[in-house]
Scaffold this active site. Structure first.
Site, short mmCIF file in Angstrom:
data_model
loop_
_atom_site.label_atom_id
_atom_site.label_comp_id
_atom_site.label_asym_id
_atom_site.label_seq_id
_atom_site.Cartn_x
_atom_site.Cartn_y
_atom_site.Cartn_z
N SER A 1 -18.82 -28.02 23.68
CA SER A 1 -17.77 -27.53 24.24
C SER A 1 -17.70 -27.54 26.01
O SER A 1 -18.83 -27.26 26.22
CB SER A 1 -17.39 -26.15 23.58
OG SER A 1 -17.22 -26.01 22.26
N LEU B 1 -20.27 -20.46 25.12
CA LEU B 1 -19.45 -21.76 24.73
C LEU B 1 -20.48 -22.64 24.10
O LEU B 1 -21.57 -22.84 24.50
CB LEU B 1 -18.64 -22.49 25.95
CG LEU B 1 -17.42 -22.02 26.50
CD1 LEU B 1 -17.04 -22.45 27.69
CD2 LEU B 1 -16.26 -22.15 25.40
N ASP B 2 -19.98 -23.10 22.98
CA ASP B 2 -21.06 -24.04 22.18
C ASP B 2 -21.52 -25.47 23.03
O ASP B 2 -20.56 -25.82 23.84
CB ASP B 2 -20.30 -24.67 21.00
CG ASP B 2 -20.13 -23.64 19.84
OD1 ASP B 2 -20.78 -22.79 19.94
OD2 ASP B 2 -18.86 -23.83 19.21
N LYS B 3 -22.67 -25.74 22.85
CA LYS B 3 -23.21 -27.03 23.56
C LYS B 3 -22.00 -28.10 23.51
O LYS B 3 -21.85 -28.62 24.61
CB LYS B 3 -24.42 -27.32 23.14
CG LYS B 3 -25.25 -28.48 23.75
CD LYS B 3 -26.52 -28.53 23.21
CE LYS B 3 -27.31 -29.74 24.22
NZ LYS B 3 -28.51 -30.00 23.59
#
Length: 329
Positions: free
Chosen positions: A112, A108-110
């Site tokens: 997110s 998961l993106d930072k």
């Protein structure tokens, strides 16, 4: 040494719980892995008694049973980075602080948040992540302006990003500026890129479900072990899933099919001579129209040789005639 008894290096590393197979391949390419002190190649096998080291530290594969496998559901907060590199501040491994070595399944993106699995079972990672295996991942998303019916329809049909078009997916508006989306793909920053293509900016993104497992009451920053029932559901869902991509398997199949076959007609008198004849006719025509120009545009070798031989024959014939006349005299 019997190579059939060995284990592929990336699987050996993932079985140790060090990282996923994908990450192991990167480590191998970066020459951070050695077998008996020597850098291996991708696809190398580890034999019984071999010593495998990552960055100079030895690792060992765990036993081939599932009793010591770890499966964790974690509600990743914003700001945590999905990496096993301990030098990265705010990495997911330190955030969970588990006593065993584990790694995330996907990322998961930072900026997110939401549900992500972690494990030390390298076999299950690609089965869950492969897009063609079509395992659901559900997200709730907020954007910077009101969404329209056109936006929902375009998102659901597929959006061109990263040189491809995203697969059709389920999209449902849940508010003036929010929607729910269910993906079976995992392209880099996929939802954010899809929204940007349609003129929207994501202000918040949260993954709420992976396959049959939901966040439920798990608060941000909390984690728990997956239950036996949940693992049974996951194992049933991935039972027919591929560990490798379909494209890679097709490529491998083509290579195997091509190598042992030899068709003499391919190198015989079919297409290749025809192409050569066309080229020769074109060259001869070009030479006739550009006679007297530079050496680069001179006549082809074969006609020049033929002329040379013709001149030589004419000279020999003339000599023979001269010889005969001399004898008569």
């Amino acid at each position: 040494m019997n190579t059939a008894s060995g284990k592929r290096l990336n699987k050996y590393i993932s079985d140790s719980g060090f990282c996923s197979r994908r990450e192991a391949d990167k480590l191998i390419e970066q020459q951070q892995v050695t077998i008996n002190g020597k850098p291996p190649e991708l696809g190398s096998k580890v034999m019984p008694g071999d010593v495998v080291k990552v960055n100079g530290q030895p690792i060992g594969a765990v036993a081939d049973n599932k009793s010591d496998r770890i499966y964790i559901a974690y509600n990743k907060p914003i700001g945590i980075t999905c990496t096993t590199e301990r030098q990265v501040r705010g990495n997911i491994v330190d955030a969970i602080a588990h006593r065993e070595r584990i790694f995330p399944i996907g990322r998961l993106d930072k900026p997110s948040e939401g549900l992500i699995f972690l494990t030390n079972d390298g076999d299950i990672v690609n089965k869950i992540l492969r897009a063609e295996n079509a395992h659901d991942k559900e997200y709730v998303v907020r954007v910077d302006k009101p969404i329209s019916e056109r936006f929902v329809k375009r998102m659901a049909q597929g959006v061109p990003i990263l040189g491809t078009v995203t697969k059709p997916c389920q999209v449902e508006a849940t508010g003036r500026n929010s929607f729910k989306i269910v993906l079976t793909q995992g392209l880099n920053r996929q939802i954010r890129r899809m929204c940007e293509y349609l003129g929207y900016q994501v202000t918040s993104l949260k993954r709420t479900r992976i396959m049959s497992i939901s966040l439920d009451t798990l608060k941000a920053g909390q984690w728990r072990y997956l239950t036996a029932k949940e693992m049974q559901q996951i194992n049933q869902a991935v039972a027919g899933s591929r560990k490798t991509s379909e494209r890679a398997e097709q490529k491998l199949g083509k290579e195997v099919k091509y190598q042992p076959k030899h068709n003499p007609d391919v190198a015989g008198n079919n297409q290749k001579p025809k192409s050569t004849n066309k080229a020769r006719v074109k060259a001869e025509h070009s030479d006739q129209s550009t006679k007297g120009q530079s050496h680069r545009n001179s006549k082809p070798t074969r006609p020049a040789n033929q002329k040379h031989r013709s001149n030589a024959n004419s000279s020999d014939k003339k000599s023979r005639i001269t010889g005969k006349l001399s004898l008569k005299k």
